[in-house]
Design an enzyme around this catalytic site. Structure first.
Site, short mmCIF file in Angstrom:
data_model
loop_
_atom_site.label_atom_id
_atom_site.label_comp_id
_atom_site.label_asym_id
_atom_site.label_seq_id
_atom_site.Cartn_x
_atom_site.Cartn_y
_atom_site.Cartn_z
N HIS A 311 -6.62 -0.35 -1.85
CA HIS A 311 -8.06 -0.57 -1.76
C HIS A 311 -8.44 -1.72 -2.67
O HIS A 311 -7.82 -1.93 -3.71
CB HIS A 311 -8.81 0.71 -2.18
N ASP A 368 -9.50 6.20 4.41
CA ASP A 368 -9.29 6.01 5.84
C ASP A 368 -8.02 6.67 6.35
O ASP A 368 -7.85 6.83 7.57
CB ASP A 368 -9.24 4.52 6.18
#
Length: 434
Positions: A311, A368
């Protein structure tokens, strides 16, 4: 900006000139260095591609500590909110700054419930949109159209208008998203039913078939509510920054949120959970073990990309990912779904968390990674994953917009550039150009 927040100035030397720059202490995280005088006093601008080192605003809404894996909404840990709160309660928190009382939450829920209905005129929007239109295109268009249907809610400087617009967006967004799904599926549109919870209404309007009851286990609703909470805000990401930038021109909240939808539609922002499913399907269809796939990732083989890991902000385990993983187990068990992609995902995560290559690169699962598996088990097609993301992110967009329009220090966004093109050329008539 309070006097207590200011720190002693920093100094920047440009040639033989010294420039005093004010610094501001954050309540948590990075201290800010104001470069506001830079251009005026030196003629220079700061170059920061992607704004990775630039704070565009001060905010009291959301805080992320990427190294520690911490996410706070108004100071409350995401783990506590996901375990104990509801999406509408978290929405109130983001918008108002405090958790609601029982009476406040009940009144808020009733007000949202009252406005979920879309007029027949508004419903015609969905019939004129191409059936094969991307859901995010339809969603952005529908939100833009709200500015025409509710002119009494447009003034950014009128608190009552802003309050009304906030409730209208929150109430009508699930109805709009459900209609987008039903239109694409060729099903008749359903009306909201008063007295159901926010997620119950949304799920029923999305999936109920004519003449049939829509019945799912409580774990379905809890998982959906939790996913919305986890996506509700995330600091100054691309779509949130877009909402603020458009709103800085005093564009109304509908236009600003629609711009955020456009930013979220980009695959680098809102499409990661669908990409994870594609990756897992690739592993299955090519009869690879997760370890074999990870070796291909490490070898940087063409066409092989690791999705759902790492991320921009988190350099530790994304705190939302652990919550999603728990919800994934709960909802699939409750629905009786056996998903072979979930087994691949679990093995893939185990490989990554035990391999120094991925650990040293801070490649931990993000929010996700398991989200798409849950949505697929619920019955949503991949094309609807990003609209679901937008439904969850709506409270954050609205809270950030409201904070920006009431900030006395806010200015219309106008980034600078460093021009690298041609200069000083004379026009050549068309007939003289070789």
């Amino acid at each position: 900006m309070t006097e207590q927040a200011k720190l002693p100035v920093a100094q920047l030397r440009v040639g033989d000139q010294e420039l005093d720059l004010e610094t501001m202490a954050a309540t948590a995280g990075n201290t800010g260095l104001s470069i506001a005088p830079l251009l005026k006093q030196t003629g220079l601008v700061a170059l920061d591609p992607g704004f990775l080192n630039t704070a565009s605003c001060t905010s009291q809404i959301t805080y992320i500590d990427g190294d520690a894996g911490v996410l706070l909404y108004r100071g409350y840990p995401i783990e506590q909110l996901a375990a104990h709160s509801t999406f509408l309660e978290v929405t109130w928190l983001l918008l108002r700054g405090e958790l609601p009382t029982a009476a406040e939450l009940e009144a808020f829920e009733a007000r949202v419930d009252k406005h979920m209905y879309l007029s027949d005129d508004f419903r015609q929007i969905f019939s004129v949109m191409p059936r094969r239109a991307h859901p995010m295109a339809t969603l952005g268009a529908a939100i833009n159209m709200m500015a025409g249907y509710y002119p009494e809610s447009l003034d950014p400087k009128d608190p009552s208008a802003v309050s009304l617009a906030t409730v209208l967006l929150l109430a009508k967004m699930p109805t709009i998203v459900s209609y987008i799904y039903r239109r694409a599926a060729g099903n008749a549109l359903l009306y909201p039913k008063h007295g159901q919870s926010y997620v119950e209404n949304f799920a029923r309007m999305t999936f109920q078939l004519p003449g049939e009851k829509f019945e799912v286990p409580p774990a379905f609703y809890r998982a959906l509510d939790t996913l919305l909470i986890l996506h509700a805000d995330h600091e100054q990401n691309c779509s949130t920054s877009t909402v603020r930038l458009v709103g800085s021109a005093r564009a109304n909240i509908y236009m600003s949120v629609s711009a955020g939808v456009s930013a979220l539609s980009g695959p680098l922002h809102g499409g990661a959970n669908e990409a994870v499913l594609n990756m897992l399907a690739y592993i299955r269809d090519h009869d690879l073990t997760p370890k074999e796939f990870m070796e291909k990732v490490k070898a940087k083989q063409d066409g092989i990309r690791l999705m759902g890991f790492g991320h921009r902000v988190y350099k530790n385990y994304d705190p939302r990912a652990a919550i999603v993983k728990q919800q994934c187990d709960a909802v699939l068990d409750a629905l009786g779904v056996k998903d072979e992609l979930l087994a691949i995902a679990r093995d893939l995560e185990e490989v990554a968390l035990s391999d120094d290559y991925f650990i040293s690169r801070k490649l931990y699962p993000n929010v996700d990674f398991y989200t798409g598996i849950i949505y697929r088990a619920m019955g949503f097609p991949p094309s609807m994953f990003t609209p679901l993301f937008a439904l969850g992110r709506l409270p954050g967009w609205m809270a950030q917009w409201r904070e920006m329009v009431t900030d006395p220090t806010a200015k219309i966004g106008r980034p600078r550039q460093i021009y690298m093109g041609e200069t000083g050329r004379d026009y050549v008539p068309l007939e003289q150009r070789g």
